[in-house]
Structure formats: C-alpha cells, structure tokens
Design a protein around this motif. Structure first.
Motif, short mmCIF file in Angstrom:
data_model
loop_
_atom_site.label_atom_id
_atom_site.label_comp_id
_atom_site.label_asym_id
_atom_site.label_seq_id
_atom_site.Cartn_x
_atom_site.Cartn_y
_atom_site.Cartn_z
N PRO A 1 0.74 -1.28 0.04
CA PRO A 1 -0.18 -0.23 0.27
C PRO A 1 0.99 1.14 -0.18
O PRO A 1 0.48 2.30 -0.46
CB PRO A 1 -0.90 0.06 1.23
N LYS A 2 2.10 1.16 0.57
CA LYS A 2 2.90 2.42 0.61
C LYS A 2 3.35 2.77 -0.68
O LYS A 2 3.39 4.02 -1.22
CB LYS A 2 4.17 2.16 1.61
N ASP B 1 1.84 2.15 -3.62
CA ASP B 1 0.39 2.54 -4.45
C ASP B 1 0.26 4.22 -4.05
O ASP B 1 -0.30 5.09 -4.78
CB ASP B 1 -0.60 1.79 -3.99
N ARG B 2 0.15 4.35 -2.73
CA ARG B 2 0.13 5.52 -2.13
C ARG B 2 1.12 6.92 -2.59
O ARG B 2 0.90 7.70 -3.11
CB ARG B 2 0.15 5.69 -0.75
N ALA B 3 2.33 6.27 -2.98
CA ALA B 3 3.29 6.77 -3.39
C ALA B 3 3.45 7.25 -4.89
O ALA B 3 3.55 8.34 -5.48
CB ALA B 3 4.85 6.28 -3.24
N TRP B 4 2.71 6.30 -5.54
CA TRP B 4 2.37 6.25 -6.98
C TRP B 4 1.49 7.54 -7.40
O TRP B 4 1.36 8.35 -8.00
CB TRP B 4 2.16 5.17 -7.76
N PHE B 5 0.32 7.49 -6.39
CA PHE B 5 -0.75 8.57 -6.53
C PHE B 5 -0.23 9.90 -6.04
O PHE B 5 -0.59 10.72 -6.46
CB PHE B 5 -1.96 8.12 -5.80
N ARG B 6 0.53 9.94 -5.22
CA ARG B 6 1.05 11.19 -4.54
C ARG B 6 1.82 11.89 -5.36
O ARG B 6 2.04 13.11 -5.67
CB ARG B 6 1.98 10.83 -3.27
N GLU B 7 2.66 10.95 -6.30
CA GLU B 7 3.66 11.47 -7.30
C GLU B 7 2.75 12.17 -8.55
O GLU B 7 3.26 12.60 -9.47
CB GLU B 7 4.70 10.61 -7.62
N SER C 1 -0.71 13.52 -8.37
CA SER C 1 -1.67 14.01 -7.79
C SER C 1 -2.55 14.94 -8.70
O SER C 1 -3.67 15.23 -8.56
CB SER C 1 -1.36 14.81 -6.45
#
Length: 174
Positions: free
Chosen positions: A8-9, A11-17, A19
């Motif tokens: 999950p970390k 996936d969150r990083a991919w979406f954070r990059e 945004s």
C-alpha cells in the motif's frame, strides 16, 4: 498460481507523485455534469437566433473533458506541475480558515437573502461581507461602496442586459 503482494505504501506513493490526476478527475466530473445539464435544456427555450441555449454549455463541457484528457495524458507520461515558488507567501503557514469561513458565510447569506430582500440588498451584504473577510475595516466606506456596486450590478443586469434579478422591496425605487 502465484499471489501478487501489493504494497500500500507503493500505491500511495504512485498517486502522490501523480496528484494532478485528481484535478483531471474533477475536470471530467465537471465536464460530464455540464454536458448532462446542457443536453437537458429544452430546444425551444429562449432561442432568439441561430445559436440555441445549448451551444455555450456544450462547448464548455466538451472543453473541460478535452483538458482533463490532455492533463491526464501529460501526467501519465511523466509531466509534473511546477512547484509553487512562494514569491512573498510563506508556504509553511497554515491555511487562513477564518477568511474562508467568512467568505462562505457572506456567500450563503446572499443565497439565503436574495429571494427575501432582493438582489440589491443581498448583493450589498455579499460585497460588504467579502470586503470585511478580506481585511477591509472601513465601517462607513465599505457598506456605501457595497450598496453602490450592488445597485449598479442590479441595474446593469435588470435594465441593460434584460436579465431579471429579484428586486425585493426596492423594485419600485430602482
């Protein structure tokens, strides 16, 4: 069959990059909303020329969808928006929620009052409330300017542009 573990970390990083994809999703939602509303306008509604009332909303809705697709494509290809330079703004400072809430209050007061007291009075409340929320503290000048702007806007729309606004108790005076 091998199970794939999803971190999950990651996936969150991919979406954070990426945004900006959120902005693209909002643009798609707005574009669809505008197009759906535009297509529900009756064709015989207030048509006074060769271009009907659907033309501008359809163009705006289609434009929103095109911009959303182009933005998403750019983001997925590695494009990124430039970070805020913060010229004279302290980017570490928290949001000014007091100002935001005061502006929302002025807008909601306008929406609640416009049917009761008419646009000239509710518009004056909106203009004065916005000036106050943004920091002006001239308690004699600001209401006078707000009243002048509100009456001028009412007369412009009602008399010159032919867009009827509720006049309230001042309809006979103006």
């Amino acid at each position: 069959m091998r199970e794939v573990e999803v971190n999950p970390k990651v996936d969150r990083a991919w979406f954070r990059e990426r945004s900006e994809l959120g902005v693209s999703a909002v643009l798609v939602a707005l574009g669809v909303l505008v197009l759906v509303d535009a297509l529900r306008i009756p064709t015989d509604f207030a048509q006074r020329g060769p271009v009907g009332p659907k033309a501008v909303p359809v163009v705006v809705g289609a434009g929103l969808l095109v911009v959303a697709v182009l933005l998403a494509r750019d983001v997925l290809r590695g494009g990124r928006g430039e970070a805020e330079g913060g010229e004279d703004v302290d980017l570490a400072a928290p949001a000014d929620w007091r100002t935001v809430l005061l502006l929302c209050g002025a807008f909601l007061a306008n929406a609640a009052l416009i049917g009761v007291v008419g646009f000239p009075i509710s518009g004056a409340v909106l203009f004065w409330g916005a000036a106050y929320a943004l920091g002006s503290r001239h308690f004699t000048r600001d209401p006078l300017i707000a009243a002048g702007l509100s009456v001028a806007t009412y007369l412009l729309f009602n008399n010159l542009l032919g867009v009827p606004l509720p006049g309230g108790p001042l309809v006979g005076v103006l």
